[in-house]
Scaffold this active site. Structure first.
Site, short mmCIF file in Angstrom:
data_model
loop_
_atom_site.label_atom_id
_atom_site.label_comp_id
_atom_site.label_asym_id
_atom_site.label_seq_id
_atom_site.Cartn_x
_atom_site.Cartn_y
_atom_site.Cartn_z
N THR A 107 -6.08 -7.49 10.28
CA THR A 107 -6.23 -6.18 9.65
C THR A 107 -5.67 -5.07 10.53
O THR A 107 -4.99 -4.16 10.05
CB THR A 107 -7.74 -5.91 9.39
OG1 THR A 107 -8.23 -6.97 8.59
CG2 THR A 107 -7.93 -4.58 8.66
N ASN A 145 -2.04 -0.41 6.84
CA ASN A 145 -1.58 -1.68 7.40
C ASN A 145 -0.69 -2.44 6.43
O ASN A 145 -0.59 -3.66 6.48
CB ASN A 145 -2.77 -2.52 7.88
CG ASN A 145 -3.73 -2.86 6.74
OD1 ASN A 145 -3.48 -2.50 5.59
ND2 ASN A 145 -4.81 -3.57 7.06
N ARG A 161 1.93 -7.29 9.00
CA ARG A 161 1.27 -6.12 9.59
C ARG A 161 1.79 -5.81 10.98
O ARG A 161 1.86 -4.65 11.38
CB ARG A 161 -0.24 -6.34 9.59
CG ARG A 161 -0.81 -6.16 8.18
CD ARG A 161 -2.22 -6.68 8.08
NE ARG A 161 -2.83 -6.33 6.80
CZ ARG A 161 -3.93 -6.91 6.35
NH1 ARG A 161 -4.53 -7.86 7.05
NH2 ARG A 161 -4.43 -6.55 5.18
N PHE A 163 -16.31 3.74 5.83
CA PHE A 163 -14.90 4.12 5.58
C PHE A 163 -14.51 4.00 4.11
O PHE A 163 -13.34 4.18 3.76
CB PHE A 163 -13.96 3.28 6.46
CG PHE A 163 -14.20 1.79 6.35
CD1 PHE A 163 -13.68 1.07 5.28
CD2 PHE A 163 -14.94 1.11 7.31
CE1 PHE A 163 -13.90 -0.30 5.18
CE2 PHE A 163 -15.16 -0.27 7.21
CZ PHE A 163 -14.64 -0.97 6.14
N LYS A 201 0.80 -1.22 0.00
CA LYS A 201 0.00 0.00 0.00
C LYS A 201 0.84 1.29 0.00
O LYS A 201 2.05 1.24 0.26
CB LYS A 201 -0.93 -0.04 1.23
CG LYS A 201 -1.95 -1.19 1.18
CD LYS A 201 -2.94 -1.10 2.32
CE LYS A 201 -4.00 -2.20 2.22
NZ LYS A 201 -5.02 -2.09 3.29
N HIS A 226 -2.39 -5.60 1.25
CA HIS A 226 -3.70 -6.19 0.98
C HIS A 226 -3.48 -7.60 0.45
O HIS A 226 -2.50 -7.86 -0.25
CB HIS A 226 -4.43 -5.35 -0.08
CG HIS A 226 -5.58 -6.08 -0.72
ND1 HIS A 226 -6.85 -6.04 -0.22
CD2 HIS A 226 -5.63 -6.90 -1.81
CE1 HIS A 226 -7.64 -6.79 -0.98
NE2 HIS A 226 -6.93 -7.31 -1.95
N ARG A 237 -2.76 -14.71 3.74
CA ARG A 237 -3.53 -14.02 4.79
C ARG A 237 -2.91 -14.27 6.17
O ARG A 237 -2.86 -13.37 7.01
CB ARG A 237 -5.00 -14.45 4.76
CG ARG A 237 -5.71 -13.92 3.51
CD ARG A 237 -7.20 -14.21 3.53
NE ARG A 237 -7.92 -13.39 4.49
CZ ARG A 237 -8.21 -12.10 4.31
NH1 ARG A 237 -7.82 -11.48 3.22
NH2 ARG A 237 -8.89 -11.44 5.22
#
Lengths: 140, 154
Positions: B93, B114, B104, B59, B11, B117, B87
């Site tokens: 998250t 975080n 994370r 959000f 990100k 994705h 994952r």
């Protein structure tokens, strides 16, 4: 469990600090036999060829510069599940994540200068061993 | 377990070389291969389509703002059980709730920033990969064993 072979490299940060013997002792204590071993100074072309699979990665140039910055010791390790066993005794690539008792926890300086390389699969082990050793140099 | 592909995004704010190298180290140890990768800045339209599954959430606009605020690195990862495996490597998250050793936990700043994705299901993996990659791009490191072997003298 099958007897396997894997390629191990003691990297320049470790040879510089005179750690070859200490690392070999940890490999042997883990049940791995060093069935071939030599000390080399890699050329740029040799390092780039060895790490060709990483050539698109952002760390490729720095990695090749590091791997040619001093002598390395390339080895063939043999033992039950040697590929996975060596990866266990090496520990995580990032020494910050490496478990207690692993080579990288004990000796690695950074993600790059992390003292040792080990093949990540039996397939790649065969390719990597052939890159550095002829069959008559491997004495099981 | 089957070989799967999943879509991963690094990100905005996490695409510097040092951070990418930390993420790569975790992928490498986990045996996930990067079979396609590009560094892009998402348009609003792309982000809106990408996040259509959450477009009724309060959000949603914040997510779109953030994800289009700077460059991102999108990747297709391949490996055994890649969707769930990745994952697990990402962690929860909320970085504050993420397990030790996860991406994370290591890098995340908050629930939005975080770091990464990852697709949450096989259906979404397929949808997200198709949205961001041409099928013909999904090749370049998947043949791990075909490395060139130049002349070597010991």
């Amino acid at each position: 469990m099958p007897t396997e072979r894997t390629l191990s490299i003691i990297k320049p940060d470790a040879t510089r600090r005179n750690l070859t013997g200490k690392i070999n002792a940890m490999l042997e204590a883990a049940g791995l036999r060093i069935v071939a071993q030599k000390r080399l100074r890699l050329t740029r072309a040799q390092a780039e060829g060895f790490y060709a699979v990483h050539k698109e990665r952002p760390f490729f140039n720095d990695l090749c510069t590091f791997m040619t910055s001093g002598p390395v010791v390339v080895q063939v390790l043999e033992g039950e599940n040697a590929v996975a066993r060596n990866r266990e005794v090496m520990g995580a690539t990032n020494p910050a994540n490496a478990a207690e008792g692993t080579i990288r926890k004990a000796f690695a300086e950074s993600i790059e200068a992390n003292s040792v390389h080990g093949s990540d699969s039996a397939e790649n082990a065969a390719t990597e061993i052939a890159y550095f050793f002829s069959s008559c140099e491997i004495v099981g | 377990m089957a070989t799967e592909r999943t879509l991963s995004i690094i990100k905005p704010g996490f695409t510097d070389k040092e951070t990418v190298i930390e993420i790569d180290a975790i992928l490498k140890d986990a045996g996930l291969r990067i079979v396609a990768e590009k560094n892009i800045k998402m348009t609003r339209d792309e982000a809106t389509e990408f996040y259509e599954g959450i477009n009724t959430k309060p959000f949603f606009q914040d997510v779109i703002e953030y994800m289009t605020s700077a460059n991102i690195i999108v990747r297709v990862l391949e490996g055994e059980n890649a969707i769930d495996h990745y994952r697990t490597l990402m962690g929860a998250t909320d970085p504050g709730e993420a397990a030790e050793g996860t991406i994370r936990k290591l890098l995340g700043r908050n629930k939005q920033e975080n770091a990464v994705h990852g697709s949450d299901s096989p259906e979404n993996a397929k949808r997200e990969i198709t949205l961001l990659f041409d099928e013909r791009a999904l090749v370049y490191t998947s043949t791990l064993t075909s490395r060139p072997i130049p002349g070597f003298t010991s």
